[in-house]
Write an enzyme that holds these catalytic residues in place. Structure first.
Site, PDB file in Angstrom:
ATOM      1  N   HIS A  96      -5.553  -3.481   5.029  1.00 47.44           N
ATOM      2  CA  HIS A  96      -5.113  -3.880   3.796  1.00 47.44           C
ATOM      3  C   HIS A  96      -6.305  -4.542   2.705  1.00 47.44           C
ATOM      4  O   HIS A  96      -6.279  -5.654   2.138  1.00 47.44           O
ATOM      5  CB  HIS A  96      -4.059  -5.078   3.726  1.00 47.44           C
TER       6      HIS A  96
ATOM      7  N   ASP B 173       0.865  -1.203  -0.070  1.00 47.97           N
ATOM      8  CA  ASP B 173       0.105   0.212   0.051  1.00 47.97           C
ATOM      9  C   ASP B 173       0.875   1.217   0.172  1.00 47.97           C
ATOM     10  O   ASP B 173       0.382   2.306  -0.710  1.00 47.97           O
ATOM     11  CB  ASP B 173      -1.009  -0.145   1.212  1.00 47.97           C
TER      12      ASP B 173
END
Length: 341
Positions: free
Chosen positions: A208, A181
């Site tokens: 996530h 990310d």
């Protein structure tokens, strides 16, 4: 473009001496993430033994990797110790892969296909993670677990519950890998700013999956319109979908995830070797929000997560996303815990 940071990393990867001795086990080493991740780990000067484990193909993967001219020893194991191993005649099975491991990286599981969310993978991947972590509890209870298998928001709580049931849970050593990310955030914002992504550092918090991924773009000082901020935020949150759709059914984000998993593993090993400046994001047990598990910057030390750090001030825009994501994140955590109950 081959940045100076990338050149430096490459130089270190081909170093002839390793600064520390460490065993890393990759569970799911024959898969789309596992193979490139194992290759990167084979090049690491911090790793002296790389143990590859999967349900199929790992003796071949390990044999292939063993031809790379680095110091680390490479082994390949299958679930059945009698089914073959690398080196030929060597010990196979999960026990052989895990015994003595300092870090266990778990990318095992099925990948996403177009139209699937990470949560759609839950039933299959939850069982896989549960089984593998049970093995970790028995054969390497002191290892740091780096969990990549999706949905990470649920599989990390599953791992924690399994280890608690076995009496070996240490919150410092159970991590969900959210590094990708940050890689995406740095890449996409770098493109927007016309800068080398190596010179961009975006804090990404939450979880996530989709809207639980919250990039704190306001902290970077980047100038953008409301529309650009919205587009960047959503692209970071759903960057995995971009890859799944582009691969048109042939897989999910494997190469970038392997790179991110390698970066995470390398930093864990640097901290284990005594580096005192290792701070990176991880999805861990946390008390900085109402969520039992939360991704934020963490300081790593010799025994794993040394301190869960705060994430600073959020803009009103980011606070809005934060409020949206918390119910989803808490529900996904509970789903993981309920699976093991």
């Amino acid at each position: 473009m081959f940045s100076s940071r990338a050149a430096s990393i490459a130089s270190r990867m081909y170093s002839t001496t390793a600064p520390s001795a460490a065993k890393v086990a990759v569970l799911g080493a024959a898969g789309g993430i596992g193979q490139p991740l194992s290759l990167l780990c084979k090049l690491s000067p911090h790793i002296t033994e790389l143990a590859c484990y999967d349900v199929v193909g790992t003796p071949g993967v390990a044999a292939d990797l063993s031809h790379c001219p680095t110091k680390s020893k490479t082994t390949g194991s299958l679930p059945d110790p009698e089914a073959g191993a690398w080196p030929v005649g060597g010990e196979g099975g999960l026990k052989a892969a895990l015994t003595g491991a300092d870090v266990v990286v778990i990318p095992a599981g099925v990948p996403r296909k177009p139209g699937m969310t990470r949560d759609d993978l839950f039933n299959t991947n939850a069982s896989i993670v549960q089984t593998l972590v049970e093995g970790c509890a028995e054969h390497c209870p002191d290892a740091v677990l780096a969990i990549i298998s999706n949905p990470v928001n649920s599989t990390v709580p599953i791992a924690a519950e399994v280890l608690k049931a076995k009496g070996v849970y240490n919150p410092k050593k159970v991590c969900g890998v959210t590094t990708l990310d940050v890689c995406r955030a740095n890449t996409f914002l770098g493109e927007h700013m016309g800068k080398d992504p190596a010179d961009v550092d975006v804090t990404v918090i939450g979880g996530h999956a989709g809207i639980t991924i919250l990039p704190l773009l306001s902290q970077t000082g980047a100038t953008m319109t409301d529309e650009e901020r919205e587009a960047l935020t959503k692209r970071i949150q759903f960057g995995g979908d971009e890859v799944v759709q582009a691969k048109a059914g042939a897989g999910s984000a494997t190469l970038s995830m392997a790179y991110a998993g390698y970066l995470f593993t390398e930093n864990v090993l640097k901290a284990k070797a005594g580096a005192t400046d290792v701070v990176m994001p991880a999805y861990v047990e946390s008390n900085i929000t109402e969520a039992e598990f939360f991704a934020s910057p963490c300081k790593f030390g010799k025994d794993g997560v040394e301190e869960v750090l705060g994430f600073g001030e959020m803009s009103d825009y980011e606070k809005g996303w934060f409020d949206k994501m918390m119910p989803d994140l808490k529900a996904q955590i509970q789903k993981g815990k309920d699976f093991v109950a």
